[in-house]
Design an enzyme around this catalytic site. Sequence first.
Site, short mmCIF file in Angstrom:
data_model
loop_
_atom_site.label_atom_id
_atom_site.label_comp_id
_atom_site.label_asym_id
_atom_site.label_seq_id
_atom_site.Cartn_x
_atom_site.Cartn_y
_atom_site.Cartn_z
N GLY A 494 17.62 -2.13 0.04
CA GLY A 494 19.02 -2.55 0.04
C GLY A 494 19.85 -1.82 1.07
N GLU A 722 13.26 8.42 -4.00
CA GLU A 722 11.99 9.03 -4.39
C GLU A 722 12.02 9.82 -5.70
OE1 GLU A 722 11.68 10.50 -0.28
OE2 GLU A 722 9.54 10.13 -0.50
#
Lengths: 761, 289
Positions: A494, A722
């Site tokens: 995104g 992450e």
Amino acid sequence: MGNEKDYLELIDGEKKFRHIGTRPIRPDGVDKVTGRANFGADFTMNGMLHGRVVRSPHAHAKIKSINSTKALKLKGVKAVVTGKDFPTLDPSDKAVGEVTVSFFDMSRNVIARDKVLYDGHAVAAVAATSPQIAEKALALIEVEYEVLKPVMTVSEAMKKNAPILHKGMKTSGVEPTPSRSSNVASRAEFKLGDVNKAFKEADIIVERDYTTQTVHQGYIEPHACVADINADDMATIWSSSQGQFMVRALVAKLLAMNTSKIKVIPSEIGGGFGGKTIVYLEPLAVLLAKKAGRPVKMVMTRDEVMRATGPTSGGHARAKIGAKNDGTIVAGELEMEYEAGAFPGSPVGLGCMTGFAPYNLKDVSCVGWDVVVNRPKAAAYRAPGAPVAAFAVESAMDELAEQLKIDPLKLRIKNAAVEGTQAPYGVKFPRIGCLETLTEAQTTDHYNSPLGPNQGRGVASGFWFNIGGQSSASVMVNPDGTVIVATGSPDIGGSRASMALMAAEVLGIELKNIKPLVADTESVPYSDLTGGSRVTFATGKAVVEAAEDAVNDMKRRAAKIWDVDFDQVEWKDGSACCIETDVHKPMTIADIAAMAGKTGGAISGKANINAKGAGAAFATHICDVEVDPETGHVTVLKYTAVQDVGTAIHPSYVEGQMQGGAVQGIGWALNEEYVYGKEGQLQNTGFLDYRVPVASDMPMIDAIIVEVPNPGHPYGVRGVGEVPIVPPLAAVANAVSHAIGIRMTDLPMSPPKILAAIDAE
Amino acid sequence: MSDLQFSSPKSVKEAVEILSASKGKARVLAGGTDLLVQLRAGRMSGSMIVDIKNIPELRSIKKEKNGFTIGAAVSGAELGAHKAINKAWPGVVEGLELIGSTQIQGRASLGGNLCNGSPAADSVPGLIAAGATCKIAGPKGLRTSKVEDIVLGPGKTSLKTGEFVVSFFLPTRPKRSGDAYLRFIPRTEMDIAVVGASVSLTLDKVGVCSEARVSLGAVAPKPLLVAKAASAIIGTKVDDEALTELSLAASAACDPIDDKRGTVEYRTKVAGVLARRAATIALERARGN
């Protein structure tokens, strides 16, 4: 740029962002949901050939000969390449980064030379006029093997008399350097203080062994590319990857070509999670195209993806924590061995650096061993190395809380890393939000809700560095005042929406007037790949600076038109305004753009940066499960992910990252694993038996965004992609352990394993 | 792959002719949810595909005097929408409906699921427990077989060259009857049974079990009809004691393998658990009928 301070004041004071923090529909969304977007396998060319790869059926073997005579005689076959067609490269040719990359090894991973080192290892590639002919040709390429005994696990590989994968490989990082060849590539160590002395101060010590299996990133889109090369040796590659510049650099390196002779055009990417930060097909496709004189398309099957790409390391970890009776941790120790796959380079060092990072420890020791086995070479996977380390440390934390009868969040709060804490890998943390994720988790309805029979709750925290690195951005103002924002960062999460939002914030214009795009390697300056949770931070910073550069350009144009000094012009709500006099009506971006020809030509801004000051990410997850005591089946009932994201540019995509990471971590904890047969052949090469969670397996993942702005970014951005995969392994394991009253230390916690544990009690 | 022939007969007779002429080299395609996967994976033997789903008889559900005839290629979605069969044989319907996803349900069929020969086929234990029979067309005309006699082992059936299953017959149920199918998978859907268990039973007026059939999937080279598990509850009120006996008999009948989907110990134990749970559901349903 000097105005970082102004933005931070804005953040600390009243939040008055016009665009940042809003949730517009992503610019690439409609094309993706209607199937119009072009992914790796969608590109075609006239005269295009279809390439396929001959793969080793053996986990470990010497290649005695390869004979492609019969294949080349098949009508429609235009070219065959083998390892002999590739440059040899020098064994010392390495790049040092997050994980050291050896180009010598990478070349041998792309195509085997004298030895095959895992089931699925590429041995030859063929190009033909149709996929059917290419497939037929695969069977006609005769490869003679001398089969060797495979080494499938870390413990087998470390045995004294284990078969050696790479003759001459000596364990680095140990003194003195061993004289014997070994499957242990290296030893890494990170420590603070004196851990042995500190453990003597402890009132209580918990210590256990933990194991995990090889898991794959599980991206839906298989690797795919088209390569073409003309008579002047100018190559063009269309491919799906996490970095078009990475593809260019690696192809140049592996094929000994000039960078200027390779152009890489990025396609949309259907998932990468780190697994598309390297090349497999592109060098083969370029060489096939060169030999055949025609463009070559290569698309992996799912079977090839599972056997020969991706995975991340399975491993073993021993975690030991010592504490005072009041819960103050006095020492932590972690020793881990990770599978690197067929070539050195597991993320064990990153595991060592991250495991204890959420805690304030003066005495800590983390040692990691990088071990080669006959499995595919480990690739990056979302916070590489951190989840396995966190599984061990956060399980140990849970056990410590249990034994001390302290609430597990309170235990973590008591020991949480804060600004000024020295991390086990040496750095002193600047302002971080570790504590904030813990206190936020404490107040959730989820954490304070009751549990039923056979149910258990687990919590776990996690850390990830996040990185900055090189990014470039161009902001081009069109004649009608609309704006193009070009970057070199593939959009895997995104990021186009985030780039547009940040540009809109600086320019003060409507989002619909901004078109963000991911440009090819010859249309924007070099950028590092999309990875390390760096894009919204680093490329975002480049976009902000490029937009400011464009604003300055437009202010200069206005000053020229009005014949006033540059410092008499300010930029407000998308218009240039004259400060001293109201004689001049404000000029909008469209007004200025329309007159660009008269004021010096096209208007643009650019920024090429190496971003420093990435903000570390911390997360705390809460998981509730119910275990069926008769079948060992685990149902995840409720899951909450709390994360410090710095500033959420586009909260929906931040939440999406948190949810996606959590789901991948839950899959890792419960059912995902590489299952190998006795001779080292992978048994589960598809999603039927490599069990990533399906949507109905998951509850809603509640994402709670905590915002402790990163002082190193103009809007306070940290990375978000992450860290959400770091806590789930332990959060789920802790929940299951509480539900059944038995500590689960071996992932995945598949139903047979859980039932066996229950029955053994 | 490129040499593959395809035909789409419009009648049972035409299909038999094509299949007989192909001398065993043809594979029958119903929904194709297994066959196409095998084809793509290069695991399909044969050089001719005979698509039988354009034969009207294969796609229709008929209410007969003494039961239902269900075409072999009727899809899971179609069977799932059939109210009378849902009421009479919910265990059969839920077995078929567990296969794959919503998309797969548009194609997956009883005939295909049975003739694929998988020991783990989800719709087969329900059919066996129901005492279903199937009508088979072949070069020598039509014949009828019990469903439990079709699968001989993984990928092997008792169908002879040129034969294919045309339809299934489910008998009308006596009052106070119920059936159920349960399977175990690590996920919630989109998976292959690690263990499957189906129980069909009938109660007399005082609630004593007068008839029962128990079938297990994925625990032996072929789906099993476990007579001992059924006799454990026949003549009882299907109380806890009887259910424990049924469970033990189900586990005892297992002859599974260790593979990527489960271990011998696990399958054996869970077969007993699922048989008991399926019996409990079948009992509830019988009491409601």
